[in-house]
Design a protein around this motif. Sequence first.
Motif, PDB file in Angstrom:
ATOM      1  N   ALA A 153       0.848  -1.196   0.000  1.00 11.93           N
ATOM      2  CA  ALA A 153       0.000   0.000   0.000  1.00 11.93           C
ATOM      3  C   ALA A 153       0.882   1.244   0.000  1.00 11.93           C
ATOM      4  CB  ALA A 153      -0.919   0.008   1.221  1.00 11.93           C
ATOM      5  N   ILE A 154       0.481   2.221  -0.795  1.00 15.65           N
ATOM      6  CA  ILE A 154       1.148   3.525  -0.841  1.00 15.65           C
ATOM      7  C   ILE A 154       0.179   4.528  -0.236  1.00 15.65           C
ATOM      8  CG2 ILE A 154       2.352   5.201  -2.251  1.00 15.65           C
ATOM      9  CD1 ILE A 154       3.527   2.419  -2.504  1.00 15.65           C
ATOM     10  N   LEU A 155       0.621   5.233   0.804  1.00 15.98           N
ATOM     11  CA  LEU A 155      -0.252   6.153   1.539  1.00 15.98           C
ATOM     12  C   LEU A 155       0.156   7.603   1.290  1.00 15.98           C
ATOM     13  CD1 LEU A 155      -2.384   6.784   3.815  1.00 15.98           C
ATOM     14  CD2 LEU A 155      -0.493   6.539   5.437  1.00 15.98           C
ATOM     15  N   PHE A 156      -0.849   8.441   1.086  1.00 18.51           N
ATOM     16  CA  PHE A 156      -0.662   9.889   1.023  1.00 18.51           C
ATOM     17  C   PHE A 156      -1.642  10.533   1.997  1.00 18.51           C
ATOM     18  CE2 PHE A 156       0.444   8.302  -3.160  1.00 18.51           C
ATOM     19  CZ  PHE A 156       1.600   8.978  -3.491  1.00 18.51           C
ATOM     20  N   LYS A 157      -1.133  11.365   2.885  1.00 19.03           N
ATOM     21  CA  LYS A 157      -2.023  12.134   3.752  1.00 19.03           C
ATOM     22  C   LYS A 157      -1.766  13.619   3.533  1.00 19.03           C
ATOM     23  CE  LYS A 157      -3.735  13.107   8.345  1.00 19.03           C
ATOM     24  NZ  LYS A 157      -3.685  14.575   8.125  1.00 19.03           N
ATOM     25  N   LEU A 158      -2.785  14.314   3.056  1.00 16.25           N
ATOM     26  CA  LEU A 158      -2.695  15.746   2.766  1.00 16.25           C
ATOM     27  C   LEU A 158      -1.442  16.072   1.954  1.00 16.25           C
ATOM     28  CD1 LEU A 158      -3.919  17.459   6.077  1.00 16.25           C
ATOM     29  CD2 LEU A 158      -5.219  16.978   4.000  1.00 16.25           C
ATOM     30  N   VAL A 159      -1.172  15.225   0.968  1.00 14.90           N
ATOM     31  CA  VAL A 159      -0.040  15.451   0.064  1.00 14.90           C
ATOM     32  C   VAL A 159      -0.540  15.830  -1.324  1.00 14.90           C
ATOM     33  CG1 VAL A 159       1.912  14.353  -1.115  1.00 14.90           C
ATOM     34  CG2 VAL A 159       1.542  13.952   1.320  1.00 14.90           C
ATOM     35  N   LEU A 160      -1.424  15.024  -1.890  1.00 16.41           N
ATOM     36  CA  LEU A 160      -1.885  15.279  -3.253  1.00 16.41           C
ATOM     37  C   LEU A 160      -2.734  16.544  -3.353  1.00 16.41           C
ATOM     38  CD1 LEU A 160      -2.664  11.673  -4.535  1.00 16.41           C
ATOM     39  CD2 LEU A 160      -0.571  13.023  -4.753  1.00 16.41           C
ATOM     40  N   CYS A 161      -3.352  16.954  -2.251  1.00 20.26           N
ATOM     41  CA  CYS A 161      -4.103  18.215  -2.285  1.00 20.26           C
ATOM     42  C   CYS A 161      -3.150  19.395  -2.497  1.00 20.26           C
ATOM     43  CB  CYS A 161      -4.912  18.412  -1.006  1.00 20.26           C
ATOM     44  SG  CYS A 161      -3.923  18.632   0.489  1.00 20.26           S
ATOM     45  N   GLY A 162      -1.858  19.181  -2.210  1.00 18.10           N
ATOM     46  CA  GLY A 162      -0.864  20.227  -2.433  1.00 18.10           C
ATOM     47  C   GLY A 162      -0.245  20.191  -3.804  1.00 18.10           C
ATOM     48  N   CYS A 163      -0.690  19.253  -4.647  1.00 19.45           N
ATOM     49  CA  CYS A 163      -0.119  19.082  -5.986  1.00 19.45           C
ATOM     50  C   CYS A 163      -1.169  19.396  -7.053  1.00 19.45           C
ATOM     51  CB  CYS A 163       0.365  17.647  -6.175  1.00 19.45           C
ATOM     52  SG  CYS A 163       1.637  17.137  -4.991  1.00 19.45           S
ATOM     53  N   SER A 164      -0.708  19.901  -8.181  1.00 23.64           N
ATOM     54  CA  SER A 164      -1.601  20.147  -9.311  1.00 23.64           C
ATOM     55  C   SER A 164      -2.108  18.819  -9.860  1.00 23.64           C
ATOM     56  CB  SER A 164      -0.869  20.914 -10.411  1.00 23.64           C
ATOM     57  OG  SER A 164       0.129  20.082 -11.000  1.00 23.64           O
ATOM     58  N   ASP A 165      -3.087  18.880 -10.744  1.00 27.66           N
ATOM     59  CA  ASP A 165      -3.619  17.654 -11.338  1.00 27.66           C
ATOM     60  C   ASP A 165      -2.528  16.901 -12.097  1.00 27.66           C
ATOM     61  OD1 ASP A 165      -5.984  18.458 -10.277  1.00 27.66           O
ATOM     62  OD2 ASP A 165      -7.054  18.653 -12.179  1.00 27.66           O
ATOM     63  N   ASP A 166      -1.730  17.624 -12.903  1.00 27.63           N
ATOM     64  CA  ASP A 166      -0.667  16.973 -13.679  1.00 27.63           C
ATOM     65  C   ASP A 166       0.378  16.345 -12.748  1.00 27.63           C
ATOM     66  OD1 ASP A 166      -1.858  17.642 -16.059  1.00 27.63           O
ATOM     67  OD2 ASP A 166      -0.620  19.423 -16.402  1.00 27.63           O
ATOM     68  N   GLU A 167       0.723  17.051 -11.680  1.00 25.01           N
ATOM     69  CA  GLU A 167       1.679  16.507 -10.717  1.00 25.01           C
ATOM     70  C   GLU A 167       1.114  15.259 -10.045  1.00 25.01           C
ATOM     71  OE1 GLU A 167       3.963  20.605  -9.278  1.00 25.01           O
ATOM     72  OE2 GLU A 167       2.059  20.015  -8.356  1.00 25.01           O
ATOM     73  N   SER A 168      -0.170  15.301  -9.681  1.00 26.32           N
ATOM     74  CA  SER A 168      -0.803  14.162  -9.020  1.00 26.32           C
ATOM     75  C   SER A 168      -0.837  12.948  -9.939  1.00 26.32           C
ATOM     76  CB  SER A 168      -2.228  14.530  -8.587  1.00 26.32           C
ATOM     77  OG  SER A 168      -2.212  15.571  -7.635  1.00 26.32           O
ATOM     78  N   ILE A 169      -1.120  13.168 -11.216  1.00 27.63           N
ATOM     79  CA  ILE A 169      -1.154  12.059 -12.181  1.00 27.63           C
ATOM     80  C   ILE A 169       0.228  11.426 -12.300  1.00 27.63           C
ATOM     81  CG2 ILE A 169      -1.427  11.505 -14.632  1.00 27.63           C
ATOM     82  CD1 ILE A 169      -3.651  13.697 -14.672  1.00 27.63           C
TER      83      ILE A 169
END
Length: 375
Positions: A271-287
């Motif tokens: 499992a790969i976990l993100f907590k309040l990380v992807l909300c800090g990234c743009s859509d392209d960065e998140s992808i």
Amino acid sequence: MMSSINDNTITTTQQLSQGYVNLYKHMLSYASSMALKSAVELGIPDIIFNKGKAQTISLHELVSALQIPPSRTNFLRRVMRVLVHSGIFTNEKGYNDDKEEEEVYGLTPSSKLLLTNGNNSGVPSVGPFVLSVLEPVTVTAFHLIGNWLKNEDSPATPFHLANDDGLGLYEYWGKNTDGFGDRLNEGMESDSGTLKFVLKNFNSTFEGITTLVDVGGNTGTMCKMLIEAFPHLKCSVFDLPYVVEANSHNNTENLKFIEGDMFQTIPEADAILFKLVLCGCSDDESIKILKNCREAISRNGKGKVLIIENNVINSEKDELLELEAKLYFDMLLMASVTGRERSKKDWENIFFKAGFTHYEITPMFGLEALIEVFP
């Protein structure tokens, strides 16, 4: 009645008057934030909690406990009046030894969440998170949103304009580890602590998972809580070199700190976990990041991505208080990072573009929800 500027509508004097009051409310709503900040800095929730069984305190007792000059009593009353109105404290009428009426304050669920280290109450403290969000440099970024929007040559975020070095939040965080960095670390830890109440409700989520990587896990607070709740887990915190260097002494048999860059590669795990990380990234960065996750769990032959974020924005179903909190948090993200709050459709687009096939969203605590994303 009077005509408005737009001749197609009619606006009454009463409507304009109400509009004027509404503007005053929003123009000065930062006063509530600053009153909250002062209460945390002064330790008022702890003082009330430590009063004993009654857990109430009179205004004059509070003045004495805070060692505030008696001449400031009425000023403190005015601050407390705002905090009572905001639902941070309760207010009842009491009487002093001279039978004179005076204010008596008590705790609410909100102020119980501000107790220092829970003050042995069993309730996690989010006081440090409050202070980190209301850091002067972060608040300054809000002041600059208007000019930032107008200038096409502006840097990625208003936060870049709010500090003399022109750094983004994460770079500024790393450079200013004393002071701002410490407070932000403590704030993120305290926010993670709220999930301790509900982790046991997610037994099925962690069935079959033996290894977990917390991407951007900072000091490892989230991993430590997961290990406590699910002792079979082997966890790794994957973060930037300066974070790992500062926390490497916390390595244990079940917890390791690994340095790296989530935009390049992510360690293999169930499992790969993100907590309040992807909300800090743009859509392209998140992808891009999630594509790296897809490769990591594919190498393992199984697994999923776990994302803990504020629950999706749903303007049709969210209660007013919840919706306002999400919208304000979205403004915080706009002022300080390249990410945003997202709707269900927004997340769906990101997941599918990253190569995932389905996902589930489950509310956790407060605004936060768990999103499980499957290959």
